[in-house]
Design an enzyme around this catalytic site. Sequence first.
Site, short mmCIF file in Angstrom:
data_model
loop_
_atom_site.label_atom_id
_atom_site.label_comp_id
_atom_site.label_asym_id
_atom_site.label_seq_id
_atom_site.Cartn_x
_atom_site.Cartn_y
_atom_site.Cartn_z
N HIS A 106 -7.63 -5.78 -0.21
CA HIS A 106 -6.42 -4.97 -0.20
C HIS A 106 -5.32 -5.59 0.66
O HIS A 106 -4.20 -5.07 0.69
CB HIS A 106 -6.77 -3.57 0.33
N SER A 148 0.83 -1.20 0.00
CA SER A 148 0.00 0.00 0.00
C SER A 148 0.87 1.26 0.00
O SER A 148 1.70 1.42 -0.88
CB SER A 148 -0.96 -0.06 1.20
N ASP A 164 -9.30 -5.20 -5.78
CA ASP A 164 -8.84 -4.40 -4.64
C ASP A 164 -9.79 -3.21 -4.51
O ASP A 164 -9.90 -2.39 -5.44
CB ASP A 164 -7.40 -3.92 -4.89
#
Length: 271
Positions: free
Chosen positions: A250, A99, A221
């Site tokens: 995610h 991320s 996602d």
Amino acid sequence: MGTVCRGIVDALNANLSGNGTQTLVLAHGFGTDQTVWHYLIPFLACYFKILLFDLPFTPNASSSLYNPNKYSTFDAYADDLVCLLDQLNLKKTIYVGHSMSAMIGALAATKRPQLFQHLVLLGASPRYLNEEGYKGGFTASELQTIFESMQKNFSGWAHGFAPYAISANDPSAVAEFEESLLRMKPEVALSVAKTVFLSDLRWVLSRVRVPHCTIIHTRKDPIVPVNVAFYMNKKLGTPSKLKILEVPGHFPQLTASTLLLQVLKDTLSLN
């Protein structure tokens, strides 16, 4: 740099463990800490020295470290990463960034490419906001709603955001992420969310020059649409491989760890 970097190992609660001569850096994203990798570590520690650390906004980092002005851009995070690797005298690392940490690693690699042998960008995005010709996943009004929800009722927001981000029928992963979110101070979480969701780091991609780069992305996602992974694969300044995991969510390191490990084994040529 030495004086600036002194104490960074303790400040970021950094830990080195495992076997092997090459160092694998595992860097977590927003709302989590280094424990998010717990399913992967037993296997990976057989092959690598593993460096884990906590980003400045986590409760595990030094309480005096997080300054909303300093960390209002990704630069400070990237500088911390460079400092950390310097202090531990690590070069040519394999860096797995999830991320926001994917782009922290990419930015750090533009500053000091020799620190990285391989960038593995997991669930990465250089830009979350939609604009003409680019679909980042969120409109400005959607982001504003998120920020307002966080400000008004942080625990209520976390309770809704955790299952949305996990996006899998996995109650333990939802509970783990929600608990991790709720350990953050609400005002810190809001500040970090604004830094992440309002960032535009597309300019970084073409400047990345490392020997190897792999993008790993789930097919569905909810935070970063899969088209962003294809965009990054096209724009990176170094040849990269794109691997799509046919799972939702995610956080594949929590919800699809066996599959993610298999992809990492293939990517890093492990037996």
